[in-house]
Write an enzyme that holds these catalytic residues in place. Structure first.
Site, PDB file in Angstrom:
ATOM      1  CG  LEU A 122      -1.749  -1.560   1.176  1.00  0.00           C
ATOM      2  CD1 LEU A 122      -2.382  -1.087   2.618  1.00  0.00           C
ATOM      3  CD2 LEU A 122      -3.114  -0.903   0.215  1.00  0.00           C
TER       4      LEU A 122
ATOM      5  CE  LYS B 123      12.406   0.038  -0.269  1.00  0.00           C
ATOM      6  NZ  LYS B 123      12.476   0.118  -0.984  1.00  0.00           N
TER       7      LYS B 123
END
Ligand code: NAD
Length: 296
Positions: free
Chosen positions: A64, A169
Site C-alpha cells: 500500500l 529499507k
C-alpha cells in the site's frame, strides 16, 4: 495455500501475480477495481472489502502507498484485524518503523503475527521474483511464510524487533534517492560543458562514480527522456521523510539526506506526486538554465 493480497498497484500487482503463478489461491482487494482485472485473468478471486480478504485467507499480504493507509487497512474499523481466518499479516509496503511497531502490538493482542517485509528492486524485480526483502517479525511466523516470500525474491531476516526491516529499507531508499540526486547534478555539469550524456554514463559505469542511478535509472529512463522507471516521486519523498524522521529520533544529523528531501519536495510540488522519481533530474536541469525537454 489460501492467501490474501491488498493493494494491487505497480508492485502489488506483480507480486500477487507471482504467487498465483506459483499455484496459490489468492483473494485480492484494491480500492481501484481496475487494478485487480489482470489478476482475475490469472486466477485471482476479487473480494468486496479488506475484511472479506481476512475472512477468506489466513495469510494476507499488503502493498500500500502510505503508512496511514497501511495502519487503517490492518488495524482500522473493518480492517484485516477483524477477519475470521487471519493468522499472519505480511506488510510489503515501505511504512516505516513506527507503523511496524503499531501493527506488531495491535495484531499481537489478537494472536495474529505481524511480518514486515519491505521490498527493493522495482517493478522489474517484482515481475521477475528478484526483489530483496528486508524481513522482521516473530521467528515462528517467519519460518512459516519464508517459502512464500522466496517466491518474490531474496529475503534478509533482520531479527524479531518490530521496525528492523523497515529501518533497513529506509536506509536503502535514502541511498537510492541520493544516487539519483547527485547523478542529476553531475550529469548537468557535463551537459553544460558540452559532454555527450550517453558517453558520460558509459564512462561513469566503468569508473568509481557508478551507482544505481548511473547503472539503471539513466540508461532506462533519463537518457531516453521517458521518465518511466516506475516509482512515483511522491512515494520516494514519503520514504526519504520517514528516513529523516527516523534519523532525528536516533540523533543522526542528515546533511545530505536533508538536501535530497528538499529536492524531492520541489520535484513533487513542480511536477506532481505521480511524476517518476527520475524526474528529479529535470529540476536540476531547469535550475541550471537548461530546457528539460531538450537538455543536451
Ligand atoms: P501504487 O500506487 O502503484 O499502488 C498502491 C495500490 O494500493 C493502488 O493500486 C491503490 O489503489 C491501492 N490502495 C490504496 N489505498 C488502498 C486501500 N485503502 N485499500 C486497498 N487498496 C488501496 O504504489 P506502488 O509503487 O505499487 O508502491 C506500493 C508500496 O511499495 C509503497 O509503500 C512503495 O513505497 C513500495 N515500493 C514501491 C516500489 C516501486 O518501484 N514502485 C519499490 C519498492 C517499494
Amino acid at each position: 495455500m489460501d492467501l490474501g493480497f491488498i493493494g494491487l498497484g505497480r508492485m502489488g500487482g506483480a507480486m500477487a501475480g507471482r504467487l498465483l503463478d506459483a499455484g496459490h489461491h489468492v483473494v485480492v482487494f484494491d480500492v481501484q477495481a481496475s487494478a485487480c482485472e489482470a489478476l482475475v485473468a490469472r486466477g485471482a478471486r476479487i473480494a468486496a472489502s479488506v475484511r472479506e480478504v481476512a475472512d477468506a485467507a489466513s495469510i494476507v499480504f499488503a502493498s500500500l502507498p502510505q503508512p496511514r493507509v497501511v495502519r487503517d487497512v490492518v488495524l482500522g474499523a473493518d480492517g484485516l484485524i477483524d477477519g475470521d481466518r487471519l493468522e499472519i499479516v505480511i506488510d510489503l509496503s515501505t511504512s516505516g518503523p513506527d507503523v511496524a511497531a503499531q501493527l506488531a502490538t495491535g495484531l499481537r493482542a489478537r494472536n495474529i503475527a505481524s511480518i514486515e517485509a519491505p521490498v527493493s528492486g522495482g517493478i522489474k524485480g517484482a515481475r521477475e521474483g528478484k526483489l530483496s526483502l528486508m524481513v522482521a517479525g516473530p521467528k515462528a511466523a517467519w519460518e512459516r511464510v519464508r517459502p512464500l516470500i522466496e517466491t518474490l525474491g531474496k529475503p534478509f531476516f533482520m531479527g524479531e524487533t518490530p521496525g528492523a526491516g523497515q529501518t533497513m529499507k529506509l536506509v536503502n531508499n535514502l541511498l537510492g534517492a541520493c544516487a539519483i540526486a547527485i547523478t542529476a547534478e553531475g550529469m548537468t555539469i557535463g551537459i553544460k560543458a558540452g559532454l555527450d550524456p550517453a558517453r558520460m554514463i558509459e564512462v561513469l559505469n566503468a569508473s568509481t562514480g557508478r551507482n544505481s542511478a548511473t547503472q539503471d535509472k539513466w540508461p532506462r529512463s533519463v537518457l531516453p527522456r521517458s521518465f518511466d522507471f516506475g516509482f512515483a516521486s511522491g512515494l520516494c519523498l514519503k520514504d526519504v521523510r520517514l528516513c529523516v524522521e527516523t534519523a532525528v529520533a536516533l540523533g543522526v544529523p542528515l546533511t545530505v539526506g536533508d538536501a535530497v528531501q528538499a529536492l524531492l519536495e520541489r520535484t513533487v510540488s513542480t511536477l506532481g506526486a505521480d511524476s517518476d522519481f527520475t524526474a528529479m533530474a529535470k529540476i536540476v536541469e531547469s535550475d541550471s538554465g537548461l530546457d528539460p525537454d531538450r537538455p543536451a
